[in-house]
Design a protein around this motif. Structure first.
Motif, PDB file in Angstrom:
ATOM      1  N   LEU A 138     -27.049  44.415 -39.288  1.00  0.00           N
ATOM      2  CA  LEU A 138     -26.998  43.011 -39.209  1.00  0.00           C
ATOM      3  C   LEU A 138     -28.504  42.744 -38.531  1.00  0.00           C
ATOM      4  O   LEU A 138     -29.302  43.230 -37.626  1.00  0.00           O
ATOM      5  CB  LEU A 138     -26.368  42.711 -37.609  1.00  0.00           C
ATOM      6  CG  LEU A 138     -25.010  42.434 -37.613  1.00  0.00           C
ATOM      7  CD1 LEU A 138     -24.290  42.528 -39.210  1.00  0.00           C
ATOM      8  CD2 LEU A 138     -24.099  42.864 -36.656  1.00  0.00           C
ATOM      9  N   GLN A 165     -32.863  30.508 -44.021  1.00  0.00           N
ATOM     10  CA  GLN A 165     -31.535  31.013 -44.165  1.00  0.00           C
ATOM     11  C   GLN A 165     -31.290  31.379 -45.844  1.00  0.00           C
ATOM     12  O   GLN A 165     -30.876  32.425 -45.902  1.00  0.00           O
ATOM     13  CB  GLN A 165     -30.373  30.224 -43.785  1.00  0.00           C
ATOM     14  CG  GLN A 165     -30.356  30.216 -42.112  1.00  0.00           C
ATOM     15  CD  GLN A 165     -29.237  29.690 -41.687  1.00  0.00           C
ATOM     16  OE1 GLN A 165     -28.506  29.372 -42.357  1.00  0.00           O
ATOM     17  NE2 GLN A 165     -29.274  29.499 -40.351  1.00  0.00           N
ATOM     18  N   GLN A 166     -31.787  30.288 -46.469  1.00  0.00           N
ATOM     19  CA  GLN A 166     -31.625  30.682 -48.030  1.00  0.00           C
ATOM     20  C   GLN A 166     -32.291  31.785 -48.300  1.00  0.00           C
ATOM     21  O   GLN A 166     -31.878  32.806 -48.715  1.00  0.00           O
ATOM     22  CB  GLN A 166     -32.359  29.451 -48.645  1.00  0.00           C
ATOM     23  CG  GLN A 166     -32.246  29.552 -50.093  1.00  0.00           C
ATOM     24  CD  GLN A 166     -31.167  29.348 -50.861  1.00  0.00           C
ATOM     25  OE1 GLN A 166     -30.016  28.940 -50.079  1.00  0.00           O
ATOM     26  NE2 GLN A 166     -30.813  29.796 -51.892  1.00  0.00           N
ATOM     27  N   THR A 192     -30.775  35.229 -46.137  1.00  0.00           N
ATOM     28  CA  THR A 192     -29.411  35.867 -46.546  1.00  0.00           C
ATOM     29  C   THR A 192     -29.438  36.330 -47.834  1.00  0.00           C
ATOM     30  O   THR A 192     -28.928  37.387 -48.066  1.00  0.00           O
ATOM     31  CB  THR A 192     -28.377  34.768 -46.646  1.00  0.00           C
ATOM     32  OG1 THR A 192     -28.709  33.820 -47.446  1.00  0.00           O
ATOM     33  CG2 THR A 192     -28.094  34.211 -45.019  1.00  0.00           C
ATOM     34  N   CYS A 211     -31.034  39.678 -47.461  1.00  0.00           N
ATOM     35  CA  CYS A 211     -30.184  40.442 -46.520  1.00  0.00           C
ATOM     36  C   CYS A 211     -29.185  41.304 -47.524  1.00  0.00           C
ATOM     37  O   CYS A 211     -28.988  42.492 -47.371  1.00  0.00           O
ATOM     38  CB  CYS A 211     -29.588  39.805 -45.745  1.00  0.00           C
ATOM     39  SG  CYS A 211     -30.503  39.853 -44.051  1.00  0.00           S
ATOM     40  N   ARG A 212     -28.645  40.130 -48.342  1.00  0.00           N
ATOM     41  CA  ARG A 212     -27.682  40.702 -49.407  1.00  0.00           C
ATOM     42  C   ARG A 212     -28.109  41.728 -50.164  1.00  0.00           C
ATOM     43  O   ARG A 212     -27.642  42.803 -50.370  1.00  0.00           O
ATOM     44  CB  ARG A 212     -27.159  39.437 -50.120  1.00  0.00           C
ATOM     45  CG  ARG A 212     -26.039  39.809 -51.204  1.00  0.00           C
ATOM     46  CD  ARG A 212     -25.839  38.668 -52.098  1.00  0.00           C
ATOM     47  NE  ARG A 212     -25.732  37.258 -50.995  1.00  0.00           N
ATOM     48  CZ  ARG A 212     -25.892  36.045 -51.625  1.00  0.00           C
ATOM     49  NH1 ARG A 212     -26.258  35.958 -52.997  1.00  0.00           N
ATOM     50  NH2 ARG A 212     -25.817  34.781 -50.951  1.00  0.00           N
ATOM     51  N   TYR A 214     -27.494  43.990 -45.819  1.00  0.00           N
ATOM     52  CA  TYR A 214     -27.583  43.553 -44.513  1.00  0.00           C
ATOM     53  C   TYR A 214     -26.896  41.996 -44.261  1.00  0.00           C
ATOM     54  O   TYR A 214     -26.294  41.590 -45.388  1.00  0.00           O
ATOM     55  CB  TYR A 214     -28.923  43.308 -43.868  1.00  0.00           C
ATOM     56  CG  TYR A 214     -29.742  44.635 -43.605  1.00  0.00           C
ATOM     57  CD1 TYR A 214     -29.793  45.077 -42.124  1.00  0.00           C
ATOM     58  CD2 TYR A 214     -29.949  45.725 -44.481  1.00  0.00           C
ATOM     59  CE1 TYR A 214     -30.148  46.265 -41.642  1.00  0.00           C
ATOM     60  CE2 TYR A 214     -30.505  46.906 -44.088  1.00  0.00           C
ATOM     61  CZ  TYR A 214     -30.523  47.376 -42.803  1.00  0.00           C
ATOM     62  OH  TYR A 214     -31.234  48.297 -42.318  1.00  0.00           O
ATOM     63  N   HIS A 215     -26.657  41.823 -43.098  1.00  0.00           N
ATOM     64  CA  HIS A 215     -26.218  40.447 -43.028  1.00  0.00           C
ATOM     65  C   HIS A 215     -26.877  39.644 -41.891  1.00  0.00           C
ATOM     66  O   HIS A 215     -27.420  40.483 -40.968  1.00  0.00           O
ATOM     67  CB  HIS A 215     -24.549  40.545 -42.625  1.00  0.00           C
ATOM     68  CG  HIS A 215     -23.822  41.092 -43.561  1.00  0.00           C
ATOM     69  ND1 HIS A 215     -23.280  40.273 -44.604  1.00  0.00           N
ATOM     70  CD2 HIS A 215     -23.426  42.352 -44.076  1.00  0.00           C
ATOM     71  CE1 HIS A 215     -22.365  41.047 -45.497  1.00  0.00           C
ATOM     72  NE2 HIS A 215     -22.425  42.327 -45.110  1.00  0.00           N
ATOM     73  N   LEU A 216     -26.773  38.477 -42.103  1.00  0.00           N
ATOM     74  CA  LEU A 216     -27.348  37.578 -41.134  1.00  0.00           C
ATOM     75  C   LEU A 216     -26.588  36.928 -40.000  1.00  0.00           C
ATOM     76  O   LEU A 216     -25.732  36.270 -40.410  1.00  0.00           O
ATOM     77  CB  LEU A 216     -28.171  36.476 -41.928  1.00  0.00           C
ATOM     78  CG  LEU A 216     -29.286  35.686 -41.089  1.00  0.00           C
ATOM     79  CD1 LEU A 216     -30.516  36.661 -40.948  1.00  0.00           C
ATOM     80  CD2 LEU A 216     -29.752  34.525 -41.752  1.00  0.00           C
ATOM     81  N   VAL A 217     -26.956  37.256 -38.830  1.00  0.00           N
ATOM     82  CA  VAL A 217     -26.290  36.467 -37.646  1.00  0.00           C
ATOM     83  C   VAL A 217     -27.247  35.566 -36.932  1.00  0.00           C
ATOM     84  O   VAL A 217     -28.291  35.946 -36.756  1.00  0.00           O
ATOM     85  CB  VAL A 217     -25.903  37.534 -36.585  1.00  0.00           C
ATOM     86  CG1 VAL A 217     -25.242  36.843 -35.473  1.00  0.00           C
ATOM     87  CG2 VAL A 217     -25.101  38.810 -37.285  1.00  0.00           C
ATOM     88  N   PRO A 235     -28.347  44.223 -33.269  1.00  0.00           N
ATOM     89  CA  PRO A 235     -29.091  43.882 -34.611  1.00  0.00           C
ATOM     90  C   PRO A 235     -30.178  44.712 -34.908  1.00  0.00           C
ATOM     91  O   PRO A 235     -30.729  45.132 -33.906  1.00  0.00           O
ATOM     92  CB  PRO A 235     -29.389  42.245 -34.448  1.00  0.00           C
ATOM     93  CG  PRO A 235     -29.640  42.101 -32.929  1.00  0.00           C
ATOM     94  CD  PRO A 235     -28.699  43.119 -32.255  1.00  0.00           C
ATOM     95  N   ASP A 236     -30.214  45.200 -36.023  1.00  0.00           N
ATOM     96  CA  ASP A 236     -31.431  45.935 -36.492  1.00  0.00           C
ATOM     97  C   ASP A 236     -32.834  45.226 -36.532  1.00  0.00           C
ATOM     98  O   ASP A 236     -33.702  46.019 -36.344  1.00  0.00           O
ATOM     99  CB  ASP A 236     -31.198  46.671 -37.665  1.00  0.00           C
ATOM    100  CG  ASP A 236     -29.941  47.628 -37.718  1.00  0.00           C
ATOM    101  OD1 ASP A 236     -29.716  47.965 -36.742  1.00  0.00           O
ATOM    102  OD2 ASP A 236     -29.456  47.803 -38.817  1.00  0.00           O
TER     103      ASP A 236
END
Lengths: 343, 343
Positions: free
Chosen positions: A67, A84-85, A88, A91-92, A96-99, A123-124
């Motif tokens: 995360l 975010q664009q 994310t 991350c994908r 990973y995922h974005l919180v 989160p990492d």
DNA sequence: CTGAAAGCGCTTACAG
DNA sequence: CTGAAAGCGCTTACAG
């Protein structure tokens, strides 16, 4: 079979593939030392079963959450979409995922809000955008928790803390040179608020480009502003109703440039025929007004991608990166639209 | 002591408080049947140790992730800021966290991207914003995985699938009534794209308000549009250069209204003195142009808050809610600025 | 009102 | 190149 709670586990995959769960784990984590045919067999079963390792189990056992956190406080929401664009997407690609957490920069319980997120989610890594990336309280909370951070466009770089930014000075120089090449000499400048380092950087770029072209900035044409529409409008009103008005205005950001447009409109001045205007940021609005604004695009999505990469790679790094690699500068883009014209 | 990896666990709390870990768990989860003094004692230790249960452990053991997913595809990023503002705030209050994923509505691997998120993270619920909330593929993937969803402003409601929206028809009626009360009778309307249900709803509201005031809409003053700046500008150009131009223009969204402003400006028409203009959405730009736009604010943050609540409560619900409670309609807000004036 | 045991689904160290 | 065991930190049944 795809009902909630009955999805396949690593044990199912191992049984089906005729190997131990450890080998499945090795394949999934791209660990070396697995026979090619074994790897293929495992992958085939993974595909067939549509197996995906569970984040919570990996996290609990392995100490990595996969995360990445994004902390932001952006009332105008201009930045966050692009951040975010980029984040994310990267991350994908990296698994990973974005919180995200929307914070108030001056909330009394800011510390607890951050602790809550960090201690619960582990989160990492964490991405901080302005103004949070310049908030000592935020930085301290994260440092104490041992969470790696990357600062996006911070006021100033901090030794040992990774950051990613663009070159405001250089971009302002380019914008100024553009105006000069169009034949403008009486160029007004509307500054940003003094407590933001971008303000000084952009002004510095303006001055240096003027001088590089043998022009000395007229201090009467330099007005204070605070990055708001209203401050840009008021500054322009002042500037344009003086005895020797400028032929071009450099507003330190787009919102103020929109204010300049409004003031010009009110005074019956045609932009760009009688006045050229440039902004800074390439806000969504910049392209929608009339005339569309010439401005500079910050590489926001790219900065976010880079931030994610730094966080993920930092985890793997044996040796901490030296300070030069820690502070990245990404290329901006000059956006020339219709608010600028040769005089 | 606050170094990474050495934070206290439930065992530490239990030992310190002189109870079993089960009792600590009960207190933390607000389960009934704990003596008041025991509860207080546990809470005291939790506070002293700054203990926070780890999401990954809770998730693995309990089958709930305390994660809410937000799927969006919003190139203009107008919506997403407010959605997150509302969603992260409500999540925080309820002990949840928000995981976001930016998707392309027409990505070939959309299905896999969703599967990846759902199977890895097992979010307790998912919020879908337009246009993803109207994408059958997305809906199918989520249904099959058993992930509860709430649709924000979907084209049309789906039986059994929770949604939250505002009342476009009513809002358009109010906007139209406002213009009529200002003395306008020749009111033009620029439609949205026919494939979006909001377009029809807003037009319907316009027509019904006109008729309610004894006015019949002049079809020559109804122009097609597609929610883009350019389409608004072109439609207005058409409308305003005709033989009997309107005295007011209702654009179905703000971007088109900005286009109307640009066209009016180009034709030398003063807004609002010679032409009133209304938009729809209260985009960030609406307040920044000259003159600031009269428009309708969608209660986006509130819709997001509500979506989170529905997801969290849905988890607890014994009996599935009946279909009326499943589809919530929230109050909008009329924003009257300077682009409208009595004629 | 409280607790001892089992187990969630993975990864880590350790063997071979 | 591969595997058996232990354990991450919680919650879920089940007892009492």
């Amino acid at each position: 079979m795809s009902a909630r709670g009955s999805s396949p586990t690593i044990v199912d995959v191992a049984r089906e593939a005729g190997v131990s769960i450890k080998t499945v784990s090795r394949v999934l984590n791209h660990e070396p030392g697995v026979h090619e045919s074994t790897r293929e067999q495992v992958l085939k079963v993974v595909e067939a079963l549509r197996y995906r390792p569970k984040q919570s189990a990996r996290s609990l056992a392995g100490g990595r959450s996969f995360l990445i956190g994004l902390l932001y406080y952006d009332p105008s929401a201009i930045f966050v979409g692009s951040v975010q664009q980029g984040a994310t997407l990267r991350c994908r690609e990296l698994g990973y995922h974005l919180v995200v957490e929307s914070l108030h920069n001056d909330a009394p319980d800011l510390r607890q809000q951050i602790d809550r997120m960090v201690l619960a989610l582990r989160p990492d890594g964490m991405i901080l955008t302005p103004p949070l990336c310049d908030n000592p309280e935020v930085l301290a909370a994260l440092r104490e928790s041992g969470t790696p951070c990357v600062l996006m466009s911070p006021e100033r770089d901090i030794r040992g803390v990774p950051s990613v930014r663009m070159d405001d000075v250089h971009a302002a120089e380019e914008l100024t040179s553009l105006l000069i090449k169009l034949g403008h000499e009486r160029i007004a400048f509307i500054k940003g608020p003094p407590d933001q380092s971008a303000s000084a950087a952009r002004y510095q770029g303006f001055v240096s480009a003027m001088r590089a072209h043998g022009l000395e900035p007229d201090l009467e044409l330099v007005q204070p502003g605070d990055f708001s529409f209203a401050s840009g409008r008021d500054a322009a009103q002042q500037l344009l109703s003086g005895p020797k008005p400028p032929t071009a205005v450099f507003a330190s950001n787009d919102d103020m440039a929109l204010g300049v447009l409004a003031a010009a409109h009110r005074l019956g001045l045609n932009v760009p025929a009688e006045l050229s205007v440039v902004g800074f940021d390439d806000s969504p609005t910049a392209a929608l007004v009339w005339p569309p604004l010439t401005t500079v695009r910050q590489p926001v999505a790219e900065m976010a991608r880079t931030a994610v990469e730094m966080l993920v790679q930092g985890h793997r790094a044996e040796v901490p990166a030296d300070d030069a690699d820690l502070h990245k500068v990404l290329a901006h883009e000059l956006i020339v639209r219709d608010s600028t014209r040769a005089r």
